[in-house]
Design an enzyme around this catalytic site. Sequence first.
Site, PDB file in Angstrom:
ATOM      1  NE  ARG A  52      29.992  50.137  49.001  1.00  0.00           N
ATOM      2  CZ  ARG A  52      28.845  49.587  48.650  1.00  0.00           C
ATOM      3  NH1 ARG A  52      27.747  50.325  48.553  1.00  0.00           N
ATOM      4  NH2 ARG A  52      28.765  48.302  48.388  1.00  0.00           N
ATOM      5  CD  GLU A  80      31.268  45.403  50.746  1.00  0.00           C
ATOM      6  OE1 GLU A  80      31.369  44.181  50.569  1.00  0.00           O
ATOM      7  OE2 GLU A  80      30.819  46.170  49.872  1.00  0.00           O
ATOM      8  CG  ASN A  99      26.000  36.087  53.239  1.00  0.00           C
ATOM      9  OD1 ASN A  99      25.684  34.913  53.419  1.00  0.00           O
ATOM     10  ND2 ASN A  99      26.065  36.631  52.028  1.00  0.00           N
ATOM     11  CG  HIS A 141      34.609  41.704  46.845  1.00  0.00           C
ATOM     12  ND1 HIS A 141      34.689  40.446  47.394  1.00  0.00           N
ATOM     13  CD2 HIS A 141      33.416  42.206  47.247  1.00  0.00           C
ATOM     14  CE1 HIS A 141      33.591  40.184  48.089  1.00  0.00           C
ATOM     15  NE2 HIS A 141      32.803  41.251  48.016  1.00  0.00           N
ATOM     16  CG  HIS A 198      24.380  45.426  41.595  1.00  0.00           C
ATOM     17  ND1 HIS A 198      23.346  46.114  42.183  1.00  0.00           N
ATOM     18  CD2 HIS A 198      25.392  45.429  42.504  1.00  0.00           C
ATOM     19  CE1 HIS A 198      23.718  46.514  43.390  1.00  0.00           C
ATOM     20  NE2 HIS A 198      24.948  46.111  43.605  1.00  0.00           N
ATOM     21  CD  GLU A 234      25.348  47.300  46.923  1.00  0.00           C
ATOM     22  OE1 GLU A 234      25.634  46.301  46.236  1.00  0.00           O
ATOM     23  OE2 GLU A 234      25.924  47.584  47.998  1.00  0.00           O
ATOM     24  CE1 TYR A 273      30.662  40.154  45.563  1.00  0.00           C
ATOM     25  CE2 TYR A 273      31.830  41.811  44.281  1.00  0.00           C
ATOM     26  CZ  TYR A 273      30.829  41.466  45.159  1.00  0.00           C
ATOM     27  OH  TYR A 273      29.972  42.433  45.626  1.00  0.00           O
ATOM     28  CG  ASP A 289      33.041  45.468  45.059  1.00  0.00           C
ATOM     29  OD1 ASP A 289      34.112  45.752  45.632  1.00  0.00           O
ATOM     30  OD2 ASP A 289      32.143  44.795  45.589  1.00  0.00           O
ATOM     31  CG  HIS A 303      27.219  46.667  51.827  1.00  0.00           C
ATOM     32  ND1 HIS A 303      27.553  46.376  50.527  1.00  0.00           N
ATOM     33  CD2 HIS A 303      27.240  45.485  52.494  1.00  0.00           C
ATOM     34  CE1 HIS A 303      27.778  45.085  50.419  1.00  0.00           C
ATOM     35  NE2 HIS A 303      27.578  44.518  51.585  1.00  0.00           N
ATOM     36  CG  ASP A 363      24.757  39.987  52.128  1.00  0.00           C
ATOM     37  OD1 ASP A 363      24.572  41.211  52.050  1.00  0.00           O
ATOM     38  OD2 ASP A 363      25.877  39.459  51.968  1.00  0.00           O
ATOM     39  CD1 TRP A 419      35.770  34.927  46.477  1.00  0.00           C
ATOM     40  CD2 TRP A 419      34.450  36.103  47.845  1.00  0.00           C
ATOM     41  NE1 TRP A 419      34.502  34.912  45.946  1.00  0.00           N
ATOM     42  CE2 TRP A 419      33.666  35.636  46.771  1.00  0.00           C
ATOM     43  CE3 TRP A 419      33.823  36.868  48.826  1.00  0.00           C
ATOM     44  CZ2 TRP A 419      32.293  35.895  46.651  1.00  0.00           C
ATOM     45  CZ3 TRP A 419      32.466  37.133  48.723  1.00  0.00           C
ATOM     46  CH2 TRP A 419      31.724  36.656  47.628  1.00  0.00           C
ATOM     47  CD  GLU A 451      31.681  48.366  46.659  1.00  0.00           C
ATOM     48  OE1 GLU A 451      31.317  47.512  47.486  1.00  0.00           O
ATOM     49  OE2 GLU A 451      31.017  48.670  45.654  1.00  0.00           O
ATOM     50  NE  ARG A 464      28.828  45.544  41.763  1.00  0.00           N
ATOM     51  CZ  ARG A 464      28.827  44.563  42.663  1.00  0.00           C
ATOM     52  NH1 ARG A 464      29.182  44.805  43.906  1.00  0.00           N
ATOM     53  NH2 ARG A 464      28.454  43.343  42.324  1.00  0.00           N
TER      54      ARG A 464
END
Length: 409
Positions: free
Chosen positions: A290, A269, A37, A219, A122, A346, A159, A217, A319, A323, A409, A243, A147
């Site tokens: 993940r 991930e 991605n 992130h 999600h 997921e 996010y 998550d 994961h 994407d 991010w 996560e 999640r």
Amino acid sequence: MKIVAADVVVTSPTRNFVTLKVTTDEGVTGLGDATLNGRELSVAAYLKEHVVPLLLGRDPANIEDTWQFLYRSGYWRRGPVTMAAIAAVDMALWDIKGKVAGMPVYQLLGGASRRGLSTYGHASGRDLPELFDSIRHEKEHGFSAIRVQTSVPGIKALYGVAAQAQASGERYDYEPAQRTALPVEEDWDTRAYLRHLPGVFEAVRNEFGPDLALLHDGHHRMTPLQAARLGKDLEPYDLFWLEDCTPAENQEALRLVRQHTTTPLAIGEVFNSIYDIKDLISEQLIDYVRCASTHFGGISPLKKVMDFAAVYQVKSGFHGPTDVSPVGLAAQMHVGMAIHNFGLQEYMEHSERTNAVFEQSLTFVDGLLHPGDNPGLGVELNEEEAAKYEYQPAYLPYNRLADGTVHDW
């Protein structure tokens, strides 16, 4: 049997995908996912210029030898571009092997260890009523694990929070990569996040009770100490996992987190090889792996790392965002069906246009995902449909703190 062609297909039905199609002299074809991605064309070029010429004339049955050849002969190893390219080849060869054998790939990996894969959905919301509606929608869709992501007062964009209200009936197909010339800047405030999140999970538990499996998550945005605090603060709400609580390039950071919380941890991930995660597994610093087949080198290394993880009672949590193409999702579904130490998969449903490009045999019934029993991976590429959608530049956002500092991010 010999490989006579390997074609790279880039298509963008609702997001960009890179697919490798390998063809043999007997007319058998196999597909592999090479999507990265925001950097899709880099992998497409790597495949076209450096991998495809090496495949022509090779025996597609020799999957392990081909994997080792592509990994070791380049000298400059690992990294997401290289490993996504190798993953595409590995998946395509397993797809061919399954079609030649007349079996789904999971049968070649040892057969089914379960009826289907438990999955998580999600949910997100800009406030508690919207979040509750989103959770109810996911439960109605069949998910027993969800999640939970939420907006935070004082942070403009975050996010994992879908732009639309989930009560509208829209399925969550959040795509953070925006089709812009440059990445979009978003804001971040860790202190505000840490203050707000425990109250959200308290409200969710009070509303939905103790039985619903909840995930969150982080992130990669917290320091180890901040992650440890969050894990500790969330313990009363019995998360299935937390996560990516901290950037895991520094594997020692998870030792500090582990010392301070019993909240289960899921990591991997953004990892590309066993060397990124082996110490986390052997020291039992995480509970769920993940890693995604697409970014980890394919089916072969993902199966190996889970066999290694089984020794330490560490389970899978592969994961599975949108994407990762339907080909990549199918690849790790087959691994999940075969391994004993499966944990949770997921699952984000792809768009109708994506599903028209990638014709699939998977089923999702009563919360269980199954890759289907078609020979190979169970995914076929509709090239005529794929040709309708040209590549469009798209970038993931990035964060800055209030003082202008770039942040994870």
